[in-house]
Design a protein around this motif. Structure first.
Motif, PDB file in Angstrom:
ATOM      1  N   ILE A   1       0.845  -1.195   0.000  1.00 20.45           N
ATOM      2  CA  ILE A   1       0.000   0.000   0.000  1.00 20.45           C
ATOM      3  C   ILE A   1       0.879   1.244   0.000  1.00 20.45           C
ATOM      4  O   ILE A   1       1.756   1.376   0.852  1.00 20.45           O
ATOM      5  N   LYS A   2       0.613   2.101  -0.966  1.00 20.72           N
ATOM      6  CA  LYS A   2       1.436   3.316  -1.052  1.00 20.72           C
ATOM      7  C   LYS A   2       0.552   4.548  -0.822  1.00 20.72           C
ATOM      8  O   LYS A   2      -0.521   4.669  -1.427  1.00 20.72           O
ATOM      9  N   LEU A   3       1.009   5.424   0.054  1.00 15.20           N
ATOM     10  CA  LEU A   3       0.352   6.721   0.225  1.00 15.20           C
ATOM     11  C   LEU A   3       1.220   7.737  -0.487  1.00 15.20           C
ATOM     12  O   LEU A   3       2.397   7.895  -0.155  1.00 15.20           O
ATOM     13  N   ASP A   4       0.646   8.368  -1.491  1.00  9.49           N
ATOM     14  CA  ASP A   4       1.413   9.284  -2.325  1.00  9.49           C
ATOM     15  C   ASP A   4       0.963  10.724  -2.027  1.00  9.49           C
ATOM     16  O   ASP A   4      -0.126  11.118  -2.434  1.00  9.49           O
TER      17      ASP A   4
ATOM     18  N   LYS B   1      -0.921  16.173   7.604  1.00 12.17           N
ATOM     19  CA  LYS B   1      -0.060  16.983   6.738  1.00 12.17           C
ATOM     20  C   LYS B   1       0.356  16.035   5.597  1.00 12.17           C
ATOM     21  O   LYS B   1      -0.090  14.888   5.552  1.00 12.17           O
ATOM     22  N   GLU B   2       1.225  16.456   4.721  1.00 14.52           N
ATOM     23  CA  GLU B   2       1.528  15.599   3.562  1.00 14.52           C
ATOM     24  C   GLU B   2       2.265  14.322   3.988  1.00 14.52           C
ATOM     25  O   GLU B   2       3.323  14.404   4.600  1.00 14.52           O
ATOM     26  N   ILE B   3       1.670  13.169   3.671  1.00 12.05           N
ATOM     27  CA  ILE B   3       2.283  11.897   4.077  1.00 12.05           C
ATOM     28  C   ILE B   3       2.605  11.046   2.848  1.00 12.05           C
ATOM     29  O   ILE B   3       1.749  10.797   1.997  1.00 12.05           O
ATOM     30  N   ASP B   4       3.874  10.611   2.798  1.00 17.90           N
ATOM     31  CA  ASP B   4       4.344   9.688   1.761  1.00 17.90           C
ATOM     32  C   ASP B   4       4.780   8.449   2.496  1.00 17.90           C
ATOM     33  O   ASP B   4       5.677   8.529   3.341  1.00 17.90           O
ATOM     34  N   HIS B   5       4.165   7.332   2.194  1.00 23.29           N
ATOM     35  CA  HIS B   5       4.594   6.140   2.937  1.00 23.29           C
ATOM     36  C   HIS B   5       4.258   4.874   2.162  1.00 23.29           C
ATOM     37  O   HIS B   5       3.235   4.788   1.500  1.00 23.29           O
ATOM     38  N   LEU B   6       5.144   3.883   2.307  1.00 21.98           N
ATOM     39  CA  LEU B   6       4.926   2.589   1.652  1.00 21.98           C
ATOM     40  C   LEU B   6       4.762   1.519   2.729  1.00 21.98           C
ATOM     41  O   LEU B   6       5.636   1.370   3.588  1.00 21.98           O
TER      42      LEU B   6
ATOM     43  N   ILE C   1      -8.454   6.555   5.527  1.00 22.51           N
ATOM     44  CA  ILE C   1      -8.057   6.889   4.150  1.00 22.51           C
ATOM     45  C   ILE C   1      -7.552   5.624   3.447  1.00 22.51           C
ATOM     46  O   ILE C   1      -7.831   5.393   2.274  1.00 22.51           O
ATOM     47  N   ILE C   2      -6.865   4.758   4.189  1.00 20.53           N
ATOM     48  CA  ILE C   2      -6.401   3.492   3.575  1.00 20.53           C
ATOM     49  C   ILE C   2      -7.600   2.598   3.263  1.00 20.53           C
ATOM     50  O   ILE C   2      -7.679   1.993   2.198  1.00 20.53           O
ATOM     51  N   SER C   3      -8.571   2.551   4.204  1.00 21.21           N
ATOM     52  CA  SER C   3      -9.692   1.626   3.988  1.00 21.21           C
ATOM     53  C   SER C   3     -10.700   2.167   2.989  1.00 21.21           C
ATOM     54  O   SER C   3     -11.486   1.406   2.432  1.00 21.21           O
ATOM     55  N   GLY C   4     -10.711   3.495   2.800  1.00 26.95           N
ATOM     56  CA  GLY C   4     -11.684   4.071   1.867  1.00 26.95           C
ATOM     57  C   GLY C   4     -12.892   4.663   2.572  1.00 26.95           C
ATOM     58  O   GLY C   4     -13.804   5.170   1.928  1.00 26.95           O
ATOM     59  N   LEU C   5     -12.917   4.631   3.907  1.00 30.16           N
ATOM     60  CA  LEU C   5     -14.024   5.266   4.629  1.00 30.16           C
ATOM     61  C   LEU C   5     -13.916   6.792   4.513  1.00 30.16           C
ATOM     62  O   LEU C   5     -14.887   7.506   4.700  1.00 30.16           O
ATOM     63  N   GLN C   6     -12.717   7.276   4.223  1.00 34.86           N
ATOM     64  CA  GLN C   6     -12.467   8.706   4.093  1.00 34.86           C
ATOM     65  C   GLN C   6     -11.698   8.963   2.790  1.00 34.86           C
ATOM     66  O   GLN C   6     -10.781   8.193   2.477  1.00 34.86           O
ATOM     67  N   THR C   7     -12.108   9.996   2.051  1.00 35.05           N
ATOM     68  CA  THR C   7     -11.344  10.352   0.845  1.00 35.05           C
ATOM     69  C   THR C   7     -10.388  11.493   1.199  1.00 35.05           C
ATOM     70  O   THR C   7     -10.826  12.490   1.791  1.00 35.05           O
ATOM     71  N   PRO C   8      -9.104  11.369   0.871  1.00 41.85           N
ATOM     72  CA  PRO C   8      -8.174  12.438   1.261  1.00 41.85           C
ATOM     73  C   PRO C   8      -8.437  13.730   0.498  1.00 41.85           C
ATOM     74  O   PRO C   8      -8.918  13.690  -0.637  1.00 41.85           O
ATOM     75  N   SER C   9      -8.120  14.875   1.116  1.00 39.76           N
ATOM     76  CA  SER C   9      -8.282  16.172   0.427  1.00 39.76           C
ATOM     77  C   SER C   9      -7.354  16.236  -0.774  1.00 39.76           C
ATOM     78  O   SER C   9      -7.685  16.816  -1.799  1.00 39.76           O
ATOM     79  N   SER C  10      -6.144  15.650  -0.629  1.00 37.06           N
ATOM     80  CA  SER C  10      -5.259  15.565  -1.799  1.00 37.06           C
ATOM     81  C   SER C  10      -4.356  14.353  -1.662  1.00 37.06           C
ATOM     82  O   SER C  10      -4.227  13.767  -0.581  1.00 37.06           O
ATOM     83  N   GLY C  11      -3.755  13.961  -2.788  1.00 37.27           N
ATOM     84  CA  GLY C  11      -2.863  12.799  -2.799  1.00 37.27           C
ATOM     85  C   GLY C  11      -3.589  11.543  -3.240  1.00 37.27           C
ATOM     86  O   GLY C  11      -4.809  11.552  -3.465  1.00 37.27           O
ATOM     87  N   ARG C  12      -2.813  10.447  -3.384  1.00 36.73           N
ATOM     88  CA  ARG C  12      -3.367   9.199  -3.913  1.00 36.73           C
ATOM     89  C   ARG C  12      -3.037   8.019  -3.005  1.00 36.73           C
ATOM     90  O   ARG C  12      -2.002   8.004  -2.337  1.00 36.73           O
TER      91      ARG C  12
ATOM     92  N   VAL D   1       4.035  11.965  10.096  1.00 34.86           N
ATOM     93  CA  VAL D   1       4.819  10.801  10.499  1.00 34.86           C
ATOM     94  C   VAL D   1       6.192  11.339  10.883  1.00 34.86           C
ATOM     95  O   VAL D   1       6.887  11.925  10.057  1.00 34.86           O
ATOM     96  N   VAL D   2       6.575  11.166  12.166  1.00 35.49           N
ATOM     97  CA  VAL D   2       7.857  11.734  12.592  1.00 35.49           C
ATOM     98  C   VAL D   2       8.979  10.699  12.612  1.00 35.49           C
ATOM     99  O   VAL D   2      10.154  11.055  12.584  1.00 35.49           O
TER     100      VAL D   2
END
Ligand code: ATP
Length: 371
Positions: A4-7, A26-31, A54-65, A219-220
């Motif tokens: 699963i990739k968060l772009d 905030k902007e999250i990039d994660h694999l 956002i991963i499950s699809g219960l929420q649509t992100p404001s931006s990103g894929r 993600v810190v």
């Protein structure tokens, strides 16, 4: 199972977010690697549930894929993403038996009867619910109901991922430990990609191969439990992981010497500060400070000593700054002239809350590079 990739995912609950703080994420990039067991750890309100939804699809992100195995699923519903999600409270059918509850997600997806019976029998055994198989869920305890919820999530072998949102909150402490061990066994056995949300560090550290620490929508740090303890990349990670957490003290710095309230602290690396330094701090865990007396070290005022079993925690003050020091049982705490000595290898230097990399004789990384 899927990778699963968060772009560049971000999310605000405001229709027209104006500033950075209007974003819950905030902007999250994660694999999230295929078959990985991850914990999402952070304090209340840091955005864990938002990210999970956002991963499950219960929420649509404001931006990103959001991408599953490289395919963009950002616009897909939870059903179409083929995700199993286990929530804080049991989601089961009270009027069905335990077996019927476990069968339901399989029959619903057209798995044939023989295969369904086989998997349900296996899951009943794993969850130690075989003797309750024919009982209606209604009469069961909260622990047993939550076990059924876990089973309903895990009985489907074909899911892309299993997401857990604080699933053990309602479970009593002894059973929590058993269920956590069970989850780990299930992960080893079936290799699902698992993401487990919690604000409890013990739960995160015992469940996951990699812990994703979140703070104020970011993600810190991502690391193994050992990395988070040994080398916190952010002051929040130092403070949040460990009990008590890392001491964080304002300091001055000149190459490989820090100064705390004017007292010298030798370091094993030399540092060069980046130009944007606003806040400079030294972080050191209570485990790596020695309480002593005499002329060596930083003079402190001893405030109190707490006995917590295998060791004691001395609370001292350097000027006005509180410091926790771990004291081994059997060590005689001196009556006066208390001083503390820091282990030079275990001191981290933090600029604006982020750890910076130093240079040692063996380490050619450019000084001052922000880690
Ligand atoms: P907790 O551990 O308390 O569940 P969390 O880390 O899961 O917290 P989220 O529930 O994701 O955090 O919330 C992140 C931020 O977004 C918080 O400031 C919260 O108040 C806000 N928030 C969450 N859901 C909504 C919503 N539906 N509408 C507006 N703001 C929300």
């Amino acid at each position: 199972m899927a990778e699963i990739k968060l772009d560049r995912v971000s999310h605000s609950y405001y229709a027209k977010p104006r500033e950075h703080n209007d974003f819950a994420l905030k902007e999250i990039d994660h694999l999230w690697l295929d078959g990985g067991a991850y914990a999402l750890l952070g304090p209340s309100g840091c955005g864990k549930t938002t990210l999970l939804n956002i991963i499950s699809g219960l929420q649509t992100p404001s931006s990103g894929r959001v991408l599953f195995d490289g395919i963009d699923v950002t616009a897909l519903s939870p059903e179409d993403r083929n995700i199993a999600q286990v929530f804080q409270f049991p989601v089961i059918y009270d009027t069905m038996t335990v077996t019927e509850n476990l069968q339901f997600p399989l029959l619903n997806r057209g798995v044939d009867k023989a295969e369904t019976s086989k998997r349900v029998a296996e899951m009943l055994e794993t969850l130690e619910l075989t003797d309750k198989a024919k009982r209606k869920a209604r009469g069961l305890t909260a622990d047993e109901k939550q076990k059924i919820s876990l089973g309903r999530g895990l009985v489907r072998y074909d899911v892309n991922a299993v997401l857990f949102d604080e699933p053990l909150t309602v479970i009593d402490p002894q059973m929590k430990w058993q269920l956590r061990t069970k989850l780990k066994q299930l992960h080893q056995r079936f290799g699902h990609t698992m993401v487990y949300v919690t604000h409890d560090q013990t739960e995160a550290l015992t469940f996951a191969d990699a812990v994703v620490v979140m703070y104020e929508g970011e993600v810190v740090q991502i690391g193994t439990p050992e990395e988070l303890f040994e080398r916190p990349e952010h002051t929040f990670v130092g403070y949040f992981i460990g009990s008590p957490g890392m001491n964080i003290l304002p300091c001055d710095l000149s190459k490989n010497v820090a100064y705390i309230a004017g007292h010298k602290v030798p370091l094993s690396s030399a540092y060069q500060l980046p130009p944007n330094t606003q806040r400079l701090e030294l972080g050191i865990r209570p485990e790596f400070i020695r309480l002593t007396r005499g002329s060596h070290g930083i003079p402190v005022q001893l405030q109190s000593v707490e006995d917590i079993g295998r060791f004691r925690i001395a609370k001292v003050k350097v000027a006005d700054h509180p410091v926790s020091v771990l004291v081994q049982q059997g060590f005689d705490i001196p009556a006066s002239d208390h001083r503390i000595v820091f282990h030079p290898d275990k001191c981290g230097i933090y600029v604006n809350d982020r750890r910076i990399q130093g240079t040692t004789a063996h380490n050619k990384v450019s000084a001052g590079a922000v880690a």
